[in-house]
Enzyme design. Structure first.
Site, PDB file in Angstrom:
ATOM      1  N   SER A 137       0.824  -1.220   0.000  1.00 46.04           N
ATOM      2  CA  SER A 137       0.000   0.000   0.000  1.00 46.04           C
ATOM      3  C   SER A 137       0.850   1.259   0.000  1.00 46.04           C
ATOM      4  O   SER A 137       0.375   2.335   0.373  1.00 46.04           O
ATOM      5  CB  SER A 137      -0.929  -0.005   1.222  1.00 46.04           C
ATOM      6  OG  SER A 137      -0.183  -0.071   2.435  1.00 46.04           O
ATOM      7  N   CYS A 149      12.671  -0.141 -12.675  1.00 44.88           N
ATOM      8  CA  CYS A 149      12.283   1.043 -13.438  1.00 44.88           C
ATOM      9  C   CYS A 149      13.317   1.355 -14.510  1.00 44.88           C
ATOM     10  O   CYS A 149      12.973   1.653 -15.660  1.00 44.88           O
ATOM     11  CB  CYS A 149      12.078   2.241 -12.507  1.00 44.88           C
ATOM     12  SG  CYS A 149      13.539   2.705 -11.534  1.00 44.88           S
ATOM     13  N   GLY A 205      11.557   5.657  -2.531  1.00 50.46           N
ATOM     14  CA  GLY A 205      11.073   5.350  -1.196  1.00 50.46           C
ATOM     15  C   GLY A 205      11.935   4.311  -0.501  1.00 50.46           C
ATOM     16  O   GLY A 205      12.964   3.873  -1.033  1.00 50.46           O
ATOM     17  N   GLY A 239      11.538   1.142  -0.091  1.00 47.18           N
ATOM     18  CA  GLY A 239      11.699  -0.100  -0.840  1.00 47.18           C
ATOM     19  C   GLY A 239      12.783   0.017  -1.896  1.00 47.18           C
ATOM     20  O   GLY A 239      13.624  -0.866  -2.045  1.00 47.18           O
ATOM     21  N   ARG A 264      15.297   2.156  -1.955  1.00 52.02           N
ATOM     22  CA  ARG A 264      16.600   2.331  -1.313  1.00 52.02           C
ATOM     23  C   ARG A 264      17.116   1.020  -0.732  1.00 52.02           C
ATOM     24  O   ARG A 264      18.322   0.757  -0.744  1.00 52.02           O
ATOM     25  CB  ARG A 264      16.508   3.409  -0.232  1.00 52.02           C
ATOM     26  CG  ARG A 264      16.214   4.793  -0.803  1.00 52.02           C
ATOM     27  CD  ARG A 264      15.953   5.823   0.279  1.00 52.02           C
ATOM     28  NE  ARG A 264      15.532   7.085  -0.310  1.00 52.02           N
ATOM     29  CZ  ARG A 264      16.357   8.046  -0.715  1.00 52.02           C
ATOM     30  NH1 ARG A 264      17.667   7.878  -0.583  1.00 52.02           N
ATOM     31  NH2 ARG A 264      15.896   9.165  -1.240  1.00 52.02           N
ATOM     32  N   ALA A 265      16.210   0.195  -0.246  1.00 51.27           N
ATOM     33  CA  ALA A 265      16.626  -1.089   0.337  1.00 51.27           C
ATOM     34  C   ALA A 265      17.028  -2.099  -0.730  1.00 51.27           C
ATOM     35  O   ALA A 265      17.689  -3.090  -0.423  1.00 51.27           O
ATOM     36  CB  ALA A 265      15.502  -1.662   1.196  1.00 51.27           C
ATOM     37  N   ASN A 266      16.630  -1.839  -1.986  1.00 47.10           N
ATOM     38  CA  ASN A 266      16.858  -2.805  -3.051  1.00 47.10           C
ATOM     39  C   ASN A 266      17.874  -2.345  -4.086  1.00 47.10           C
ATOM     40  O   ASN A 266      17.863  -2.818  -5.227  1.00 47.10           O
ATOM     41  CB  ASN A 266      15.524  -3.107  -3.767  1.00 47.10           C
ATOM     42  CG  ASN A 266      14.587  -3.920  -2.925  1.00 47.10           C
ATOM     43  OD1 ASN A 266      15.006  -4.862  -2.246  1.00 47.10           O
ATOM     44  ND2 ASN A 266      13.315  -3.569  -2.934  1.00 47.10           N
TER      45      ASN A 266
END
Length: 315
Positions: free
Chosen positions: A10, A128, A161, A163, A165-167
């Site tokens: 979400s 992306c 966001g 997600g 940045r963590a990936n």
């Protein structure tokens, strides 16, 4: 009858995807919005729009009334979370469209290989940067051998966001692999840049490809192929465009391209792209997120069309 879908996640990507389905799709219907934060804006918007919601993650989705009627599940969480979500959903026969860099299933870039994987149980939408640049690599490789291709994706820092940045590591690894396996390059490399500029800039992408194209007619064919591919992507991502004419320059004799590829190359192709978002939920500068949700929507609609054809044949 529309095909029911669920969106897991979400956050920004999941919420934008939900709104795209509601506004744009003639064949899909949002049957559930799934999160883990009860107070998230995405779940609140879903409730206001009349979409069934759960804040209990994928386990909550499985328990929801109407889960049996959902055919396609979008996962807009993280690479690690998708592995767990896919395992939970595996017994239920749903088709999964993965917007994380987990790369469990085949990698899909709709303008390049959508038809090859429309029946897959779990498809990966790469990243992306991959969605923006791999079509160009594929367009070049259809005309001339591409021993090496490198892409640089520059996105507004505000559009990245938690997600994303963590990936970062998964982004570079997944995109590099897809440049080769989907784009057709012999070797691929991917770089992502988080641009802190204010006001935020739209997504910019650069594709650099080393090619074996000694004849002028081959180089003109490369330009034509790239232009046609850009039009093809823009059909489902309206803000996708070339920033300038495709540049093709001879590789100087003293340029150490052997450090990149042992294959023969004669020219470097440089392609500069811009991706402006449609601003359905996110700002227009967040083209990096818009191209992901647009590609995922295109994939799911193709899956739904195939399902309808199979049902019609069975009838």
């Amino acid at each position: 009858m529309k095909t029911k879908v669920a969106v897991i996640g979400s956050g920004n990507i999941g919420t934008d995807l939900m709104i795209k389905v509601l506004r744009l799709s003639d064949t899909l219907e949002v049957g559930a919005m799934v999160g883990i934060a009860p107070a998230s804006d995405g779940l609140a918007r879903a409730r206001r729009l009349g979409v069934p919601v759960t804040a209990e993650g994928v386990e909550g989705l499985v328990r929801m009334d109407g889960f049996e009627g959902i055919r396609i599940v979008f996962d807009a969480t993280s690479a690690k979370a998708h592995v767990a979500n896919a395992a939970v959903l595996a017994p239920y026969g749903k088709q999964l469209v993965d917007l994380t860099p987990a790369a469990i299933g085949p990698m899909v870039v709709p303008a390049v290989n959508l038809a090859d994987h429309v029946a897959a149980d779990n498809v990966n939408m790469v990243t992306c940067g991959g969605q923006a640049t791999i079509p160009v690599v594929a367009a070049i490789s259809r005309v001339a051998p591409v021993p090496y291709a490198e892409i640089v994706a520059s996105i507004a820092s505000k559009s990245a966001g938690p997600g994303t940045r963590a990936n970062i590591d998964e982004f570079t690894e997944t995109t590099s692999h897809a440049i080769e396996s989907v784009g057709g390059a012999g070797r691929g490399k991917a770089v992502i840049v988080l641009n802190p500029a204010e006001p935020p800039l739209v997504m910019r992408d650069t594709v650099l490809a080393l090619v074996d194209a000694p004849e002028e007619e081959t180089r003109e064919a490369i330009r034509a192929s790239v232009a046609a591919m850009v039009e093809r992507v823009a059909a489902y991502v309206p803000g996708y465009r070339l920033k300038r004419r495709v540049q093709i320059a001879p590789v100087p004799a003293d340029q150490p391209v052997h450090t990149l590829t042992p294959e023969r190359v004669t020219h470097q192709v440089s392609v500069f792209l811009e991706v402006e978002g449609a601003a359905h939920y996110l700002p227009a500068y967040a083209g990096n997120l818009d191209i992901m949700t647009s590609a995922a929507l295109r994939m799911a609609e193709a899956m739904a069309a195939r399902g309808s054809e199979l049902q019609g044949a069975g009838a």
